[in-house]
Write an enzyme that holds these catalytic residues in place. Structure first.
Site, PDB file in Angstrom:
ATOM      1  N   SER A  11       5.339  -5.269   3.532  1.00  0.00           N
ATOM      2  CA  SER A  11       4.894  -4.101   2.777  1.00  0.00           C
ATOM      3  C   SER A  11       5.179  -4.255   1.284  1.00  0.00           C
ATOM      4  O   SER A  11       6.029  -5.045   0.871  1.00  0.00           O
ATOM      5  CB  SER A  11       5.603  -2.843   3.289  1.00  0.00           C
ATOM      6  OG  SER A  11       6.990  -2.887   2.945  1.00  0.00           O
ATOM      7  N   ARG A  12       4.461  -3.450   0.483  1.00  0.00           N
ATOM      8  CA  ARG A  12       4.711  -3.464  -0.951  1.00  0.00           C
ATOM      9  C   ARG A  12       6.137  -2.998  -1.245  1.00  0.00           C
ATOM     10  O   ARG A  12       6.829  -3.598  -2.079  1.00  0.00           O
ATOM     11  CB  ARG A  12       3.697  -2.578  -1.682  1.00  0.00           C
ATOM     12  CG  ARG A  12       3.805  -2.693  -3.192  1.00  0.00           C
ATOM     13  CD  ARG A  12       2.927  -1.703  -3.946  1.00  0.00           C
ATOM     14  NE  ARG A  12       1.534  -1.708  -3.545  1.00  0.00           N
ATOM     15  CZ  ARG A  12       0.556  -1.138  -4.273  1.00  0.00           C
ATOM     16  NH1 ARG A  12       0.853  -0.520  -5.417  1.00  0.00           N
ATOM     17  NH2 ARG A  12      -0.674  -1.159  -3.838  1.00  0.00           N
ATOM     18  N   GLU A  58       3.864 -11.631  -0.383  1.00  0.00           N
ATOM     19  CA  GLU A  58       2.507 -11.151  -0.080  1.00  0.00           C
ATOM     20  C   GLU A  58       2.661  -9.729   0.437  1.00  0.00           C
ATOM     21  O   GLU A  58       3.355  -9.502   1.427  1.00  0.00           O
ATOM     22  CB  GLU A  58       1.843 -12.032   0.971  1.00  0.00           C
ATOM     23  CG  GLU A  58       0.448 -11.580   1.328  1.00  0.00           C
ATOM     24  CD  GLU A  58       0.006 -12.077   2.681  1.00  0.00           C
ATOM     25  OE1 GLU A  58      -0.475 -11.248   3.485  1.00  0.00           O
ATOM     26  OE2 GLU A  58       0.160 -13.286   2.951  1.00  0.00           O
ATOM     27  N   CYS A  85      -3.703  -8.841   6.924  1.00  0.00           N
ATOM     28  CA  CYS A  85      -3.617  -8.584   5.482  1.00  0.00           C
ATOM     29  C   CYS A  85      -4.964  -8.756   4.803  1.00  0.00           C
ATOM     30  O   CYS A  85      -5.147  -8.321   3.661  1.00  0.00           O
ATOM     31  CB  CYS A  85      -2.576  -9.495   4.848  1.00  0.00           C
ATOM     32  SG  CYS A  85      -2.687 -11.210   5.382  1.00  0.00           S
ATOM     33  N   GLU A 102      -3.546   0.730   0.715  1.00  0.00           N
ATOM     34  CA  GLU A 102      -3.773   0.123   2.022  1.00  0.00           C
ATOM     35  C   GLU A 102      -3.303   1.041   3.149  1.00  0.00           C
ATOM     36  O   GLU A 102      -2.220   1.620   3.081  1.00  0.00           O
ATOM     37  CB  GLU A 102      -3.026  -1.204   2.117  1.00  0.00           C
ATOM     38  CG  GLU A 102      -3.185  -1.904   3.451  1.00  0.00           C
ATOM     39  CD  GLU A 102      -2.347  -3.158   3.555  1.00  0.00           C
ATOM     40  OE1 GLU A 102      -2.733  -4.065   4.304  1.00  0.00           O
ATOM     41  OE2 GLU A 102      -1.280  -3.224   2.884  1.00  0.00           O
TER      42      GLU A 102
END
Length: 525
Positions: free
Chosen positions: A241-242, A264, A301, A392
């Site tokens: 996750s971000r 990522e 992703c 997302e």
């Protein structure tokens, strides 16, 4: 090979005082055995062993290091059906998907073995001495890429094999000559332990120090934080996750010695549909869009979370085909209860948005933790005025933006965050409309596709699986493909060094047999 629930610190097996269990996401039942929760003491020992093992792995010849990677691939294959059965139970993923993922995992290891033997990753560059040059002589200068040191790798939830314990981050780090300490993902600890034991067996067969590889299972953020903060770790590979990636970036940047984090994190992978393509094959494209969107319950992703197209009858046909296809697509099993809960929350937020309409929902699942596909629509102004619409939603959820004209499509592209992929769907007569957008998309994404779908990432020499922030924390790199090795290397120049003291690749007789650039000219081995 049995699953014991142990922490694998080099050759040592440890059982901690705190344990956790794996959960079958399809039934909600716990899977034995109890898994030991790694702690800060385990991190410290694993990192110390990795630092001690670094010289041996660094100094291994490329051919010997390649043989070690090939041995790891063979050990993973030798796990046989036990690996697939355990991964199925822990992830809810089907057998065919996991068998393919195992093939990808061992394929990555073998790819990097071939990269090592080919030698261009060393980027050997020699500027011979020019003692008679005027007005000043030039020293003998020789440059080669060398490994950074121990690397921390975080296993991913959505790929229990290909992006986890022996996935691309681990394979490329070991290929570079960097020992690896893996923080195993708690969603599939048994799978992780089996693969870790296979890698550990390859370490032993190669006669390498056991600290070349360690596996730390655990559920806590503190475990990951301690691993990144350890001063012996020199780089980090992460897929997730971000929020998780940025937390690790902060820890790494606040160290006494900041280190790179190759994270990522987040991508909605925009798809641009052009008029002629929509007119000639809109129905087929609509069905293909849903197939890509719902593959693996959308837990990729590279999932196509956004479609941008001109409003009108051509788009109507595409949308209707997508609605029909989603209605026929069963709900997909999600990897964990937490991932399912986040998906449901994201879909609910879009359903409640005043400027967003629900155009289709897939069938309700018969079991637990299943993703019911969701398609939404909005207009260009609404999409550009609310940044949350471009966030997302991890799972089979996507938004179609009905643009008023081509200029609005270009404005939408300019407003997008960085992406892993961007896709163009067009017919030949659309090419004059497509041409101005190609350079814009190249600024936004690491991979730009023509008339394909972004799900599916080839493991090859040319592949880029990365992109501008927030797709990744460093857009100069890729986590898939041969170039991934570059993340864990740094250039070192040797000046006027005696030949006998140089790294082998820089010596006059070129014992590594690699292509070299000598005085600016590429010279065969």
């Amino acid at each position: 090979m049995d699953v014991s629930g142990a922490i694998l610190v080099g050759a040592e097996e440890r059982m901690g005082s705190t344990t956790f269990q794996a959960i079958d996401p399809a039934t909600g039942t716990a899977l034995g055995p109890d898994f030991a929760e790694a702690g800060t003491d385990d991190v410290a020992v694993a990192c110390a062993l990795a630092a001690d093992a670094f010289p041996a792995l660094r100094d291994l010849t490329p051919d010997a290091r390649a043989a070690f990677l090939e041995s790891a691939a063979e050990e993973i294959v030798a796990l046989g059906d036990a690996l697939i059965v355990r991964a199925m139970a822990e992830s809810g993923l089907p057998r065919a998907r996991l068998e393919g993922e195992r093939g990808r995992t061992v394929g990555q290891l073998r790819l990097f073995a071939a990269v090592l033997r080919e030698g261009s990753w060393l980027d050997v560059t020699i500027d011979p001495a020019l003692p008679g040059r005027q007005p000043l002589p030039r020293s003998d200068l020789r440059r080669v890429n060398m490994p950074l040191g121990p690397v921390a790798v975080f296993g991913a939830s959505n790929f229990p094999l290909a992006f986890s314990v022996a996935g691309g981050d681990t394979a490329s780090a070991l290929a570079a000559g960097c020992p690896v300490v893996v923080k195993g993902h708690p969603a599939h600890p048994g799978t992780g332990e089996l693969v870790a034991r296979a890698v550990r067996a390859a370490v032993a067969k190669a006669g390498l120090p056991a600290g070349v590889f360690s596996y730390l299972p655990g559920t806590t953020k503190a475990l990951g934080g301690a691993l990144v903060a350890d001063p012996r770790i020199k780089a980090v590979g992460f897929t997730g996750s971000r929020a998780g990636g940025l937390a690790l970036v902060r820890i790494a940047s606040e160290r006494a010695e900041p280190i790179p984090v190759y994270a990522e994190m987040s991508s909605i992978n925009p798809v641009l549909l052009f008029p002629a393509a929509a007119r000639s094959r809109g129905a087929a494209l609509g069905a293909a869009y849903v197939a890509s969107l719902t593959q693996g319950a959308g837990q990729f992703c590279t999932n196509p979370g956004l479609v941008v197209a001109l409003a009108g009858s051509e788009l109507d046909a595409f949308e209707q085909a997508a609605v029909d296809a989603l209605g026929r697509t069963p709900a997909g099993q999600m990897l964990t209860p937490a991932i399912h809960g986040a998906f449901e929350q994201g879909v609910a937020s879009l359903e409640a948005h005043a400027a967003v309409s629900v155009i289709a929902r897939g069938p309700v699942g018969e079991g637990i933790n299943q993703a019911r596909g969701a398609l939404f629509a909005t207009d260009g102004d609404a999409f550009m005025s609310d940044a949350t619409l471009s966030h997302e939603v991890f799972g089979s959820s996507s938004i179609i933006v009905r643009a008023s004209d081509l200029d609005e499509i270009a404005r939408i592209v300019r407003r997008l965050e960085g992406q892993l992929t961007a896709t163009l769907l067009f017919d030949p007569e659309d090419e004059p409309l497509v041409a101005p957008l190609v350079p814009l998309l190249a600024e936004k994404a690491g991979r730009v596709l023509a008339n394909g779908w972004p799900t599916g990432v080839e493991v090859s020499h040319a592949m880029v699986h990365g992109g501008p922030y927030p797709a990744t924390s460093d857009s100069r790199t890729t986590s898939v493909g041969a170039l991934a090795i570059a993340r864990f290397l740094r250039p070192v120049c040797f000046q006027d060094m005696p030949d006998s003291l140089l790294p082998a690749a820089l010596r006059e007789d070129n014992p590594c047999g690699v292509v070299r650039r000598i005085d600016g000219v590429r010279t065969p081995a």
